[in-house]
Scaffold this motif. Structure first.
Motif, PDB file in Angstrom:
ATOM      1  N   LEU A  98      46.343  19.263 -77.811  1.00 50.09           N
ATOM      2  CA  LEU A  98      46.356  18.381 -76.648  1.00 50.09           C
ATOM      3  C   LEU A  98      47.726  17.726 -76.493  1.00 50.09           C
ATOM      4  O   LEU A  98      48.258  17.642 -75.380  1.00 50.09           O
ATOM      5  N   ALA A  99      48.305  17.287 -77.585  1.00 46.88           N
ATOM      6  CA  ALA A  99      49.635  16.664 -77.529  1.00 46.88           C
ATOM      7  C   ALA A  99      50.691  17.672 -77.076  1.00 46.88           C
ATOM      8  O   ALA A  99      51.552  17.349 -76.253  1.00 46.88           O
ATOM      9  N   ARG A 100      50.615  18.891 -77.598  1.00 51.67           N
ATOM     10  CA  ARG A 100      51.580  19.925 -77.198  1.00 51.67           C
ATOM     11  C   ARG A 100      51.491  20.244 -75.718  1.00 51.67           C
ATOM     12  O   ARG A 100      52.496  20.549 -75.084  1.00 51.67           O
ATOM     13  N   ARG A 101      50.299  20.195 -75.181  1.00 46.83           N
ATOM     14  CA  ARG A 101      50.093  20.527 -73.764  1.00 46.83           C
ATOM     15  C   ARG A 101      50.174  19.282 -72.872  1.00 46.83           C
ATOM     16  O   ARG A 101      49.988  19.366 -71.668  1.00 46.83           O
ATOM     17  N   LYS A 102      50.396  18.134 -73.507  1.00 46.12           N
ATOM     18  CA  LYS A 102      50.460  16.859 -72.774  1.00 46.12           C
ATOM     19  C   LYS A 102      49.210  16.659 -71.915  1.00 46.12           C
ATOM     20  O   LYS A 102      49.277  16.324 -70.738  1.00 46.12           O
ATOM     21  N   MET A 103      48.060  16.864 -72.552  1.00 44.54           N
ATOM     22  CA  MET A 103      46.772  16.752 -71.872  1.00 44.54           C
ATOM     23  C   MET A 103      45.915  15.733 -72.621  1.00 44.54           C
ATOM     24  O   MET A 103      45.963  15.666 -73.844  1.00 44.54           O
ATOM     25  N   THR A 104      45.167  14.953 -71.883  1.00 45.71           N
ATOM     26  CA  THR A 104      44.257  14.003 -72.516  1.00 45.71           C
ATOM     27  C   THR A 104      42.919  14.673 -72.802  1.00 45.71           C
ATOM     28  O   THR A 104      42.583  15.718 -72.214  1.00 45.71           O
ATOM     29  N   LEU A 105      42.166  14.068 -73.680  1.00 47.17           N
ATOM     30  CA  LEU A 105      40.832  14.569 -73.975  1.00 47.17           C
ATOM     31  C   LEU A 105      39.956  14.495 -72.730  1.00 47.17           C
ATOM     32  O   LEU A 105      39.149  15.392 -72.483  1.00 47.17           O
ATOM     33  N   SER A 106      40.146  13.456 -71.933  1.00 48.56           N
ATOM     34  CA  SER A 106      39.379  13.309 -70.687  1.00 48.56           C
ATOM     35  C   SER A 106      39.687  14.440 -69.712  1.00 48.56           C
ATOM     36  O   SER A 106      38.779  14.999 -69.084  1.00 48.56           O
ATOM     37  N   ALA A 107      40.966  14.790 -69.590  1.00 45.69           N
ATOM     38  CA  ALA A 107      41.347  15.882 -68.692  1.00 45.69           C
ATOM     39  C   ALA A 107      40.775  17.209 -69.184  1.00 45.69           C
ATOM     40  O   ALA A 107      40.294  18.029 -68.390  1.00 45.69           O
ATOM     41  N   LEU A 108      40.799  17.424 -70.504  1.00 47.42           N
ATOM     42  CA  LEU A 108      40.214  18.651 -71.062  1.00 47.42           C
ATOM     43  C   LEU A 108      38.720  18.687 -70.787  1.00 47.42           C
ATOM     44  O   LEU A 108      38.181  19.735 -70.412  1.00 47.42           O
ATOM     45  N   SER A 109      38.064  17.544 -70.939  1.00 51.38           N
ATOM     46  CA  SER A 109      36.630  17.454 -70.680  1.00 51.38           C
ATOM     47  C   SER A 109      36.300  17.873 -69.251  1.00 51.38           C
ATOM     48  O   SER A 109      35.369  18.647 -69.019  1.00 51.38           O
ATOM     49  N   GLU A 110      37.073  17.372 -68.299  1.00 51.62           N
ATOM     50  CA  GLU A 110      36.852  17.725 -66.891  1.00 51.62           C
ATOM     51  C   GLU A 110      37.147  19.197 -66.628  1.00 51.62           C
ATOM     52  O   GLU A 110      36.402  19.866 -65.906  1.00 51.62           O
ATOM     53  N   THR A 165      31.200  17.457 -72.288  1.00 51.50           N
ATOM     54  CA  THR A 165      31.230  16.002 -72.293  1.00 51.50           C
ATOM     55  C   THR A 165      32.329  15.466 -73.199  1.00 51.50           C
ATOM     56  O   THR A 165      32.683  16.093 -74.203  1.00 51.50           O
ATOM     57  N   LEU A 166      32.831  14.329 -72.836  1.00 49.83           N
ATOM     58  CA  LEU A 166      33.858  13.662 -73.627  1.00 49.83           C
ATOM     59  C   LEU A 166      33.338  13.367 -75.033  1.00 49.83           C
ATOM     60  O   LEU A 166      34.072  13.505 -76.017  1.00 49.83           O
ATOM     61  N   ALA A 167      32.070  12.993 -75.124  1.00 50.12           N
ATOM     62  CA  ALA A 167      31.471  12.698 -76.433  1.00 50.12           C
ATOM     63  C   ALA A 167      31.483  13.922 -77.339  1.00 50.12           C
ATOM     64  O   ALA A 167      31.845  13.832 -78.518  1.00 50.12           O
ATOM     65  N   ASN A 168      31.118  15.084 -76.795  1.00 53.52           N
ATOM     66  CA  ASN A 168      31.107  16.304 -77.615  1.00 53.52           C
ATOM     67  C   ASN A 168      32.515  16.728 -78.012  1.00 53.52           C
ATOM     68  O   ASN A 168      32.731  17.185 -79.144  1.00 53.52           O
ATOM     69  N   LEU A 169      33.479  16.580 -77.116  1.00 48.38           N
ATOM     70  CA  LEU A 169      34.859  16.909 -77.473  1.00 48.38           C
ATOM     71  C   LEU A 169      35.395  15.940 -78.524  1.00 48.38           C
ATOM     72  O   LEU A 169      36.153  16.350 -79.410  1.00 48.38           O
ATOM     73  N   SER A 170      35.006  14.691 -78.443  1.00 46.90           N
ATOM     74  CA  SER A 170      35.430  13.701 -79.436  1.00 46.90           C
ATOM     75  C   SER A 170      34.893  14.052 -80.820  1.00 46.90           C
ATOM     76  O   SER A 170      35.601  13.928 -81.821  1.00 46.90           O
ATOM     77  N   ILE A 171      33.654  14.485 -80.869  1.00 45.31           N
ATOM     78  CA  ILE A 171      33.051  14.905 -82.137  1.00 45.31           C
ATOM     79  C   ILE A 171      33.808  16.103 -82.704  1.00 45.31           C
ATOM     80  O   ILE A 171      34.114  16.149 -83.901  1.00 45.31           O
ATOM     81  N   LEU A 172      34.147  17.060 -81.864  1.00 43.05           N
ATOM     82  CA  LEU A 172      34.901  18.222 -82.306  1.00 43.05           C
ATOM     83  C   LEU A 172      36.297  17.809 -82.778  1.00 43.05           C
ATOM     84  O   LEU A 172      36.741  18.202 -83.858  1.00 43.05           O
ATOM     85  N   LYS A 173      36.964  16.993 -81.991  1.00 42.83           N
ATOM     86  CA  LYS A 173      38.335  16.564 -82.301  1.00 42.83           C
ATOM     87  C   LYS A 173      38.404  15.805 -83.621  1.00 42.83           C
ATOM     88  O   LYS A 173      39.346  15.966 -84.399  1.00 42.83           O
ATOM     89  N   CYS A 233      40.258  27.184 -75.395  1.00 41.85           N
ATOM     90  CA  CYS A 233      41.471  28.002 -75.538  1.00 41.85           C
ATOM     91  C   CYS A 233      42.051  28.383 -74.177  1.00 41.85           C
ATOM     92  O   CYS A 233      43.275  28.373 -73.997  1.00 41.85           O
ATOM     93  N   GLN A 234      41.199  28.696 -73.235  1.00 42.80           N
ATOM     94  CA  GLN A 234      41.683  29.037 -71.900  1.00 42.80           C
ATOM     95  C   GLN A 234      42.348  27.832 -71.247  1.00 42.80           C
ATOM     96  O   GLN A 234      43.429  27.944 -70.675  1.00 42.80           O
ATOM     97  N   ALA A 235      41.736  26.675 -71.369  1.00 50.91           N
ATOM     98  CA  ALA A 235      42.285  25.466 -70.756  1.00 50.91           C
ATOM     99  C   ALA A 235      43.605  25.053 -71.393  1.00 50.91           C
ATOM    100  O   ALA A 235      44.501  24.544 -70.715  1.00 50.91           O
TER     101      ALA A 235
END
Length: 77
Positions: free
Chosen positions: A11-23, A28-36, A52-54
């Motif tokens: 996420l840092a390399r792509r300059k993307m937030t977890l929220s943006a990835l979620s969208e 869900t943001l909650a599931n991505l947070s658990i993974l992260k 990976c695609q995103a």
């Protein structure tokens, strides 16, 4: 756990937030947070493929296997 999740690094390399990835991925943001955070017990291949695609990356850039040295010593005994 010997599996390390490097989602925050990608996420840092792509300059993307977890929220943006979620969208983008539709997870869900909650599931991505658990993974992260490395607390996930499993991840579906379809979820990993969407992430990976995103992020335009390979699964090995997100998931890393790092054996626990204690497990290696126990196997040698």
């Amino acid at each position: 756990m010997p599996i390390i999740v490097n989602l925050d690094v990608m996420l840092a390399r792509r300059k993307m937030t977890l929220s943006a990835l979620s969208e983008t991925v539709g997870i869900t943001l909650a599931n991505l947070s658990i993974l992260k955070s490395g607390r996930a017990k499993a991840v579906r291949f379809s979820t990993l493929a969407a992430i990976c695609q995103a992020l335009d990356c390979q699964p090995a850039e997100i998931l890393e296997h790092r054996p626990d040295p204690r497990d290696l010593r126990a196997a040698d005994e």
